[in-house]
Structures are given as structure tokens and as C-alpha cells.
Design an enzyme around this catalytic site. Structure first.
Site, PDB file in Angstrom:
ATOM      1  N   HIS A 174      35.159  50.234  42.061  1.00  0.00           N
ATOM      2  CA  HIS A 174      34.945  48.791  42.078  1.00  0.00           C
ATOM      3  C   HIS A 174      34.439  48.329  43.439  1.00  0.00           C
ATOM      4  CE1 HIS A 174      35.423  44.587  41.282  1.00  0.00           C
ATOM      5  NE2 HIS A 174      36.369  44.437  42.176  1.00  0.00           N
TER       6      HIS A 174
ATOM      7  N   ASP B 139      35.460  38.700  46.537  1.00  0.00           N
ATOM      8  CA  ASP B 139      35.115  39.457  45.330  1.00  0.00           C
ATOM      9  C   ASP B 139      34.660  38.480  44.254  1.00  0.00           C
ATOM     10  OD1 ASP B 139      34.888  41.179  43.214  1.00  0.00           O
ATOM     11  OD2 ASP B 139      36.917  41.976  43.324  1.00  0.00           O
TER      12      ASP B 139
ATOM     13  N   CYS C 148      30.510  44.311  38.833  1.00  0.00           N
ATOM     14  CA  CYS C 148      30.862  44.203  40.250  1.00  0.00           C
ATOM     15  C   CYS C 148      29.769  44.674  41.191  1.00  0.00           C
ATOM     16  CB  CYS C 148      32.159  44.952  40.532  1.00  0.00           C
ATOM     17  SG  CYS C 148      32.050  46.763  40.383  1.00  0.00           S
TER      18      CYS C 148
END
Length: 299
Positions: free
Chosen positions: A126, A141, A87
Site C-alpha cells: 500500500h 493518504d 492507492c
């Protein structure tokens, strides 16, 4: 070449290092030839193209390397060497691209749940993005593995979004955060929860060091590669390969160590240098097939 209204680099965001970005190389990497005007349609198309081209993986960590978040390192790994990342890498690169194109993008940080009850307070770990446009804010995302959204999701309580045949819902959690949920074959699945606070590269550097070095981190303990496809999603954990399709229970295939490099090449488009491939094979031979319960991947 795509038509472009690229923002003037002299107005670059101090958060994203936009001016050194090799935009043409990135667009070639994700095979994107569409418009670049900062619109919701462009954002959707870029997110889908990125997910189609760039897998989620931690192979640098498990073969003895380091994860660096400066733009030069991200471009070298994800663009020039055509690797993937997790991420922090993927969303920072994507944010830089969006900033360069004139989108208003800010960093956020989420608490990964991966099926846990939303009453549970998990660490901030995250990286996600918030883009302001079209009269509102949107969750973006590209770095939550094979379960993440394929398009922007409006930051509105109770909104449900279909990305092809994959369904998502954004709610308020019992702790007052935004809660992103994904419908699987067995019901709604809590992905992560997050607030509206802005986060910066320094925050992500700290998170990145922790998840890439802490002995309890799943990215230290496990071989991970995932792909978020339009019709099919893949999740490799150690020597288990799962295939997911909308509304169906996942299929499981067990691999042997010798087959692993070929699977990474053929199913994920990941080609390692010979020394890395040898290190990965040695690591695979030493790992148990079964993963302990409770480890959260996809962050």
C-alpha cells in the site's frame, strides 16, 4: 484563481515528475479554489477536496485495461477522464501536486491489515505519503478507499484525530511499526502498519504490477469502487453496495448487473466508455455476489 507560491520547477524532485504536472487542470478536477501556500491548512483542504472528487476504483483492471503510474497516464485517467484509481495512482498523483506546491513529501509503503491482528506480517503493498512540516512529520493518504483518513495525521505515538465525525488513532504495533486504526461502530479497526523507510516510484511500479495482475489479488478478482465522504462513505464490491455512517452499522444493498453502470455514475461519478461499460456488465454477470472472507480491499 487561487493564490499560489508554486515551487520553481527547475528544483523539481526526481521522485515526483513535478514539472510536467498540469496543476490548473488538477485543481479544477477537485474543484479547489483555496490557497496554495505549503501550510498544514492547505494540506488539509487539498486532501479533503481530493477525496470528495476522486473515487477509489479498479475498473480499468476488471474491464481488461492496464494501470500505469507515469504522470501522463495518471493525469489522463484521474484528471482528464475524471476517473478514480487505487492507492498507487492516487497517492503518486497527490505527491506530485504537493511537491509542485513546495511541500516536503516522501513515499512510504504500508502493510494492509483491514481488521487483521497487528502481529500478522502482511506484504508491503500500500502506497502512502509522509509530509514534513509544522515542526513534524504527517501521514497523508488519499488512497485507502472508504475507510481512510480525510486529513493529515501527526506521526506521533498515541495521537488521536477526529476528521469530522470519523476517528483515527496512531499507535506502535507489536512489530514496532506505526499502526493506523479507525474507530467503527463495533470498535477499533486496524487499517495498516508501516515503517519510516523511504520508497520510490520503482518500488510502487513493482507493487502495482503485482496487485493488478496476480490472480489472488482482490483487485483482479473483484469489482471495486469506494468513496470517502464527509458524512457518508460508500463501498461497492461486485454487486454489493454498502453505505457507512459514523457510529452506525453499514447498510447493504444488493444490485443486479444491469443496474451497476447507473450506480457507478450516480453514486461515484464514474462514467465509462461504452466498450468498458459492456465489459463491466459482462464481468458483473459472471461474479458471485458474496466475497470470500479474508480479502483485503482498500490498498
Amino acid at each position: 484563481m487561487p493564490t499560489s507560491t508554486v515551487a520553481d520547477p527547475s528544483h523539481e524532485s526526481t521522485r515526483w515528475e513535478a514539472s510536467p504536472l498540469d496543476l490548473e487542470a488538477y485543481l479544477a478536477r477537485i474543484e479547489y479554489r483555496g490557497p496554495l501556500t505549503p501550510s498544514l491548512e492547505t494540506l488539509r483542504a487539498l486532501q479533503r477536496a481530493h477525496l470528495a472528487a476522486v473515487p477509489f476504483e479498479n475498473l480499468e483492471i476488471v474491464t481488461g485495461g492496464e494501470i500505469h503510474l507515469d504522470l501522463a497516464s495518471l493525469q489522463d485517467k484521474l484528471v482528464r477522464r475524471r476517473r478514480g484509481g487505487y492507492c498507487h495512482e492516487q497517492n503518486l498523483l497527490f505527491a506530485t501536486v504537493l511537491d509542485r506546491l513546495g511541500f516536503a513529501v516522501e513515499g512510504r509503503s504500508a502493510r494492509i491489515l483491514m481488521g487483521d491482528d497487528a502481529h500478522r506480517v502482511t506484504p508491503l503493498s500500500h502506497t502512502i505519503l509522509a509530509v514534513t512540516m509544522a515542526g513534524g512529520d504527517w501521514l497523508v493518504d488519499v488512497g485507502v478507499g472508504n475507510v481512510g483518513p480525510r486529513e493529515p495525521i501527526a506521526l506521533e505515538e498515541g495521537v488521536e484525530a477526529w476528521h469530522g465525525r470519523w476517528e483515527y488513532r496512531l499507535e506502535r504495533s507489536p512489530l514496532g511499526y506505526w499502526l493506523l486504526r479507525h474507530r467503527r461502530h463495533d470498535g477499533w479497526f486496524n487499517l495498516y502498519q508501516f515503517g519510516d523507510e523511504r520508497y520510490y516510484r520503482a518500488d510502487y511500479e513493482d507493487h502495482n504490477y503485482h496487485v493488478s495482475h496476480h490472480p489472488a489479488s482482490p483487485f483482479v478478482r473483484r469489482i471495486v469502487a469506494q468513496h470517502n465522504g464527509e458524512e457518508e462513505r460508500l463501498a461497492l464490491t461486485d454487486l454489493e453496495l454498502q453505505t457507512f455512517r459514523p457510529g452506525e452499522a453499514p447498510e447493504l444493498r444488493r444490485l443486479d448487473a444491469e443496474a451497476l453502470p447507473g450506480v457507478l455514475r450516480e453514486r461515484f461519478g464514474l462514467v465509462l466508455a461504452p466498450a468498458q461499460e459492456a465489459a463491466l456488465r459482462r464481468r458483473a454477470e459472471s461474479l458471485a455476489v458474496a466475497s470470500p472472507d479474508g480479502e483485503r480491499l482498500g490498498s
